[in-house]
Design an enzyme around this catalytic site. Sequence first.
Site, PDB file in Angstrom:
ATOM      1  N   GLU A 162     -44.245  28.697  24.094  1.00  0.00           N
ATOM      2  CA  GLU A 162     -44.136  28.030  25.292  1.00  0.00           C
ATOM      3  C   GLU A 162     -42.517  26.911  25.530  1.00  0.00           C
ATOM      4  OE1 GLU A 162     -44.650  23.928  25.566  1.00  0.00           O
ATOM      5  OE2 GLU A 162     -46.705  24.620  24.437  1.00  0.00           O
ATOM      6  N   GLU A 189     -43.718  18.619  14.125  1.00  0.00           N
ATOM      7  CA  GLU A 189     -44.323  18.089  15.058  1.00  0.00           C
ATOM      8  C   GLU A 189     -46.071  18.618  13.740  1.00  0.00           C
ATOM      9  OE1 GLU A 189     -46.971  19.832  18.870  1.00  0.00           O
ATOM     10  OE2 GLU A 189     -44.620  20.805  18.438  1.00  0.00           O
TER      11      GLU A 189
END
Length: 412
Positions: A52, A129
């Site tokens: 993604e 992240e």
Amino acid sequence: MKENFNISKLKNGLTILTYNMPYVHSVAINLIAKVGARYENEEEEGISHFLEHMAFKGTKTRTAQQIAEEFDSIGGYFNAYTGYENTVYYVRVLSENCHKALNILADIIQNSIFADEEISKEYQIIMQEIAHHHDNPDDLIYETFYNTVYKDQPLGKSILGTAKTLVKFTQEHFLNFIGKHYNAENLYLSIAGNIEHNKIVIIAEELFASLKQGVTSSFIPAKYIGGKGFIHKELEQTSLVLGFECTSYINLEKLYQTYLLSIIFGGGVSSRLFQSIREKLGLAYVVGSYNSAYFDSGVFTIYASTAHEKLELLYSEIKNEIIKITETVSTEELMRAKIQLRSNLQMAQEQNSYKSEEIGKNYSVFGKYILPEEIIEIITNIKADDIINTANKIFSGTTALAIIGPNDLNGF
């Protein structure tokens, strides 16, 4: 309204869903891939999310910068997210720019090249992240909770993956994953806004022609286990997540009974947990409950943070509230919860971004569009006894508990 909804299947099997909202000036586009983290094997952990991220990093005809500039040139908002059961790419633009937006989206889905240098850069970003995720106690406790509840299962693994798996991904891995899961039968294009269905079908037939037919992806059934998970971390407060197995989203009656239970128990400022734990006893600033539903499983969670020395008292009071809600639910409580649920549903119907996602996910899961009126009827027919019975079934099940804090919690 049902008359505003239309569905078509392209020659290659791609499902096109539209909902006409003639009173708005924009369109919301969702391309839903029926694949997410729970479809991954051990070697693939994190690839759905990584893919993604890579979607906007260049195609055979567009660089990453060109993709960004083209979206900006039509005033579009674009993004994507990965869940356990699907990956969603979404765009919102003015109606006049729908064709251009679809052109870019189709190019991304069918022609991404996954260049080595972009993979290396995005790997570093995802590692940041993950680091941010592990620095956040709320994220970390829920990760621990799911690791415990669905131990050694895809549904219990982090959507982000791990450094061990992520570092190994190459262009070949992404292309193989695309080939396996991003086929016409496993994708749903849903659009809501000021649009004409037949025009969308013609455009999609042209732009998505190279999608292969394929088959719908499958995953290993989930098995709720329960248990305890503790994390030692120097924090100002200790947090806990207490959980129980609940219904999947396939049974809508049970699902909305559980939603109402969650609202009454810990879903707002008038909820029992908020009024008891925070307002009356002052044990926690944050306290609440929530249910998460999947295709074949579900989890009802209770979350709270408190001072370290008050953890046992907090836990005891939560258990007291659990006992109470298995015995009585008032007509007034149920009515307030129904109004909240109906209001949220009906107000969301005015947003084309919500409608686009709603029709796409409805069809990808149930094979049909479930009208809001059907949901409202289900909510309306739920009785107080249904909530009590649901509470008894959920809270009599196997407990799962995750705690994060600075103290030794092994004896808890």
